[in-house]
Design a protein around this motif. Structure first.
Motif, mmCIF file in Angstrom:
data_model
loop_
_atom_site.group_PDB
_atom_site.id
_atom_site.type_symbol
_atom_site.label_atom_id
_atom_site.label_comp_id
_atom_site.label_asym_id
_atom_site.label_seq_id
_atom_site.Cartn_x
_atom_site.Cartn_y
_atom_site.Cartn_z
ATOM 1 N N GLU A 235 -11.670 -7.226 -3.273
ATOM 2 C CA GLU A 235 -10.436 -7.831 -2.974
ATOM 3 C C GLU A 235 -9.230 -7.294 -3.780
ATOM 4 O O GLU A 235 -8.164 -7.137 -3.089
ATOM 5 N N ALA A 236 -9.335 -6.992 -4.916
ATOM 6 C CA ALA A 236 -8.330 -6.624 -5.836
ATOM 7 C C ALA A 236 -8.127 -5.127 -5.382
ATOM 8 O O ALA A 236 -6.705 -4.623 -5.253
ATOM 9 N N ILE A 237 -8.955 -4.388 -4.936
ATOM 10 C CA ILE A 237 -8.741 -3.068 -4.529
ATOM 11 C C ILE A 237 -8.255 -3.194 -3.314
ATOM 12 O O ILE A 237 -7.160 -2.420 -2.921
ATOM 13 N N ALA A 238 -8.320 -4.013 -2.398
ATOM 14 C CA ALA A 238 -7.782 -4.096 -1.242
ATOM 15 C C ALA A 238 -6.271 -4.479 -1.255
ATOM 16 O O ALA A 238 -5.226 -3.764 -0.626
ATOM 17 N N GLU A 239 -5.960 -5.285 -2.177
ATOM 18 C CA GLU A 239 -4.755 -5.852 -2.500
ATOM 19 C C GLU A 239 -4.027 -4.684 -3.083
ATOM 20 O O GLU A 239 -2.692 -4.452 -2.556
ATOM 21 N N PHE A 240 -4.366 -3.800 -3.938
ATOM 22 C CA PHE A 240 -3.694 -2.931 -4.527
ATOM 23 C C PHE A 240 -3.189 -1.802 -3.618
ATOM 24 O O PHE A 240 -1.995 -1.362 -3.407
ATOM 25 N N PHE A 241 -4.048 -1.437 -2.742
ATOM 26 C CA PHE A 241 -3.845 -0.516 -1.736
ATOM 27 C C PHE A 241 -3.112 -0.901 -0.827
ATOM 28 O O PHE A 241 -2.013 0.087 -0.080
ATOM 29 N N ARG A 242 -2.971 -2.143 -0.424
ATOM 30 C CA ARG A 242 -2.144 -2.509 0.467
ATOM 31 C C ARG A 242 -0.563 -2.466 0.174
ATOM 32 O O ARG A 242 0.285 -2.069 0.589
ATOM 33 N N THR B 31 -5.859 11.708 1.625
ATOM 34 C CA THR B 31 -7.132 11.898 0.934
ATOM 35 C C THR B 31 -7.259 11.457 -0.266
ATOM 36 O O THR B 31 -8.269 10.709 -0.590
ATOM 37 N N PHE B 32 -6.181 11.805 -1.227
ATOM 38 C CA PHE B 32 -5.922 11.241 -2.309
ATOM 39 C C PHE B 32 -6.046 9.701 -2.496
ATOM 40 O O PHE B 32 -6.801 9.082 -3.296
ATOM 41 N N ALA B 33 -5.455 8.957 -1.513
ATOM 42 C CA ALA B 33 -5.423 7.364 -1.493
ATOM 43 C C ALA B 33 -6.887 6.941 -1.210
ATOM 44 O O ALA B 33 -7.273 6.101 -2.111
ATOM 45 N N LEU B 34 -7.462 7.434 -0.295
ATOM 46 C CA LEU B 34 -8.738 7.066 -0.144
ATOM 47 C C LEU B 34 -9.998 7.508 -1.034
ATOM 48 O O LEU B 34 -10.662 6.614 -1.297
ATOM 49 N N SER B 35 -9.626 8.603 -1.712
ATOM 50 C CA SER B 35 -10.622 9.061 -2.884
ATOM 51 C C SER B 35 -10.554 8.049 -4.083
ATOM 52 O O SER B 35 -11.647 7.730 -4.627
ATOM 53 N N ARG B 36 -9.157 7.357 -4.221
ATOM 54 C CA ARG B 36 -9.065 6.371 -5.442
ATOM 55 C C ARG B 36 -9.714 5.218 -4.763
ATOM 56 O O ARG B 36 -10.438 4.333 -5.801
ATOM 57 N N VAL B 37 -9.538 4.756 -3.784
ATOM 58 C CA VAL B 37 -10.315 3.324 -3.271
ATOM 59 C C VAL B 37 -11.958 3.550 -3.453
ATOM 60 O O VAL B 37 -12.725 2.993 -3.882
ATOM 61 N N ASN C 275 -15.594 -8.024 5.527
ATOM 62 C CA ASN C 275 -15.188 -6.583 5.985
ATOM 63 C C ASN C 275 -13.642 -7.042 6.055
ATOM 64 O O ASN C 275 -12.838 -5.654 6.226
ATOM 65 N N SER C 276 -13.157 -7.996 5.763
ATOM 66 C CA SER C 276 -11.355 -8.341 5.821
ATOM 67 C C SER C 276 -10.905 -7.413 4.640
ATOM 68 O O SER C 276 -9.884 -6.767 5.088
ATOM 69 N N ALA C 277 -11.624 -7.393 3.523
ATOM 70 C CA ALA C 277 -11.021 -6.462 2.569
ATOM 71 C C ALA C 277 -10.944 -5.032 2.933
ATOM 72 O O ALA C 277 -10.143 -4.329 2.660
ATOM 73 N N TYR C 278 -11.866 -4.668 3.489
ATOM 74 C CA TYR C 278 -12.014 -3.004 3.958
ATOM 75 C C TYR C 278 -11.129 -2.869 5.118
ATOM 76 O O TYR C 278 -10.500 -1.739 5.266
#
Length: 629
Positions: free
Chosen positions: A438-445, A609-615, A508-511
């Motif tokens: 959840e925290a990872i999803a919130e950060f990248f949003r 790519t960079f953004a997804l790689s950090r995810v 899966n909502s976070a993904y």
């Protein structure tokens, strides 16, 4: 031709490739603070200060505070820049996502020109390095990690000389000859030397960090070309051949249309045919990743053209009822999207490969749905203006854009399904038990939204002021020429609705939020790069016709390319070989050799790519590994 050009700007399909630039570190446990100089080029220039601090966030989330000592002291652009600095610093170091960042400003300040030094200073706190005394900097920070141009450089150097505390100042690459307040070019390196100040051009955050701290960040000095290995090679080759076969079937269908109708789509058809030929050529060379990307793009566009212009042919031969039937069935694109969401809802993530497959699927499907919503709005406008049309042909001409958007939307969901099937079969390490999804999803949003705020608050405002129009007028005019602008602003409201559709308790909502995050981080970043950092805008058309600095463009492409190659290698070192990653690397390497629009597309692919790689790094538990040079 106009319709085709607009469709090509939708990005069609994105295939991410993963891996961080270097092995990152956690945020420091104790609160840390640093004070940096802020340079103003207004009037006679001024040197003020910014206090920056970082501390753990007890709520388990990223928080950015902008503190001011005057009412309304920090403008909207400066606040957006502070968010961007915190996010770039976090992404590049792998800091704990649950961190408080505080930026305290003195007096009345605005603008993004302190973004570079704010980012470097924040990174120094996260990494435990000291800033060197007597070094100042001016330059924006872009989401790619490069340093963007600013104004008033001669005045800022004069202010530093008057201040007397600084012996070195960093400026953006390409600004050695910078205009003064009268518009005359000044060699600022010579100006600095005359005043006892060394002026150094820096192109990216790694160069700036080295000059400001004396320490090095991981920055790839050479590029190792990644290749798809077995068993990914065989599955990607098979998927590419399927896409080429589908392209040929859609091409045959298109060629049965009347010659008159085909002539309207000749530009699109030629581009799709060229991409298909390129895919075949790359396949023969063994570059299956790049071949897949080209084949998907060619097939998707060919299918959209065939469907759209068959409808147009029917309208011209059978009358307006054929068009009305198609417009009234537009919601089938929505059905295709939500059926795909339901299919993804049954997928359980256990490994990094699972996560990449699901996040990529959501991201590309969201783009398709955004395009559908845009088409839906244009269809509604056609009905609202029904009384103003004098002929069937006039209605058809206005309907071509939403028709092709609908077809591309459906084709993009189908392409997303194909990519999902490729990615889900890969092997990869298990998710880290401590990964806070959840925290990872919130950060990248928030990262995606931060980029959009920078674009709207800084870039659009600047363009509007230069053109002598309101921000809203400038945004509408640019959105009419670049669909990415319209999609970017439309997407922010969609992610919450889609998460509500999936349900709060749905893992899966976070993904889904991560899918929104990486695609829109890339798109919004490229809008900043294209229209704010380096693009030259034609005010009559609101389109980019050149760049302000070829050196800056090449540096951004080179820096990003090296970053991606290293990223793929880092993921492989942690047990994950990204087939999609190599495909995107090969595709972007082709795009960067193309025209200006394709070069910006390559930058967008690299940034995504960079953004997804950090995810993936955070999900895998190696985003806070020991920082390695």
């Amino acid at each position: 031709m106009t319709v085709f050009a607009t469709v090509m700007l939708t990005g069609c399909i994105q295939l991410p490739f993963g891996g961080p630039k270097g092995t990152p570190v956690p945020v420091v446990e104790q609160k840390s603070e640093v004070t940096i100089p802020a340079l103003s080029g207004a009037g006679e220039g001024a040197v003020s200060s910014i206090d920056i601090s970082v501390a753990p966030n007890t709520e388990g989330a990223l928080a950015v505070e902008v503190s001011e000592n005057e009412v309304g002291g920090a403008g909207r652009t400066l606040q957006a820049s502070a968010w961007n600095s915190a996010i770039v610093a976090t992404l590049f170091t792998g800091a704990d996502l649950a961190t408080d960042y505080r930026f305290a400003f003195d007096g009345y300040v605005d603008g993004p020109s302190a973004g570079g030094i704010m980012t470097a200073a924040t990174m120094s706190l996260l990494l435990g390095d000291e800033l060197l005394p007597g070094v100042a900097m001016t330059g924006t920070i872009t989401p790619t990690g490069t340093i963007g141009p600013v104004g008033g450089v001669p005045t800022k150097i004069s202010a530093l000389a008057e201040n007397g505390e600084y012996t070195k100042v960093l400026i953006p690459l390409g600004l050695r000859n910078a205009p003064d307040q009268d518009g005359a070019l000044v060699d600022v390196v010579k100006l600095g030397a005359e005043n006892g100040i060394e002026v150094v051009e820096v192109g990216d955050i790694a160069e700036a960090y080295s000059q400001l701290t004396g320490e090095s960040l991981p920055s790839p000095s050479s590029v190792t070309i990644p290749r798809v290995s077995e068993p990914g090679y065989s599955s990607t080759e098979a998927a590419t051949n399927r896409q080429i076969t589908e392209f040929e079937r859609n091409e045959s269908d298109f060629l049965t249309l009347s010659e008159e109708i085909r002539s309207f789509a000749s530009g699109g058809y030629e581009s799709a045919a060229v991409d298909a030929a390129t895919a075949r050529d790359l396949l023969a060379q063994g570059l299956v990743g790049g071949a897949l990307m080209k084949a998907i793009g060619a097939n998707m566009l060919m299918k959209a053209l065939s469907g759209t212009y068959r409808t147009a042919d029917d309208v011209l031969t059978r009358g307006l009822d054929s068009l009305l039937i198609r417009l009234e069935s537009a919601d089938q694109a929505s059905d295709v999207f939500f059926n795909f969401l339901d299919q993804l809802d049954r997928y359980e993530v256990e490994t990094i490969a699972d996560a990449e497959a699901l996040i990529t699927a959501y991201g590309n499907a969201f783009d398709a749905y955004s395009l559908y919503r845009y088409a839906e709005a244009e269809i509604a406008a056609i009905y609202e203006n029904a009384d103003s049309y004098a002929s069937t042909e006039e209605v058809l001409m206005d309907a071509l854009s939403p028709l092709i958007y609908l077809e591309v939307s459906i084709a993009q969901v189908e392409a997303s399904e194909s990519v999902f099937e490729i990615a889900r079969d890969a092997d990869g390490p298990a998710l880290a038990p401590e990964a806070d999804v959840e925290a990872i999803a919130e950060f990248f949003r928030k990262a995606a939204d931060s980029n959009l705020e920078v674009f709207n608050a800084d870039v659009i405002a600047m363009i509007a002021e230069d053109a002598g129009v309101s921000d809203a007028v400038a945004l509408d005019a640019m959105g009419a020429n670049d669909l990415n602008i319209a999609l970017a602003n439309n997407a922010t409201g969609l992610v919450h609705g889609i998460q509500a559709y999936l349900g709060e308790e749905n893992p899966n909502s976070a993904y889904a939020a991560m899918g929104y995050g990486w695609t829109n981080y890339a798109r919004n970043s490229n809008l900043i790069e294209k229209y704010g950092t380096n693009g030259i805008l034609d005010w009559t058309t609101f389109t980019v016709v050149g760049v302000t600095s070829d050196a800056r463009l090449v540096h951004t492409l080179d820096f990003s390319r090296g970053q991606v190659a290293q990223a793929i290698d880092v993921l492989a070192g942690n047990g994950y070989a990204s087939v999609l990653g190599v495909g995107s690397f090969e595709s972007a390497s082709l795009a960067r050799e193309g025209d200006l629009e394709e070069k910006f597309t390559a930058i967008q692919d690299y940034t995504g790519t960079f953004a997804l790689s950090r995810v993936l790094a955070y999900l895998g538990g190696f985003a806070q590994a020991e920082y390695a040079e």
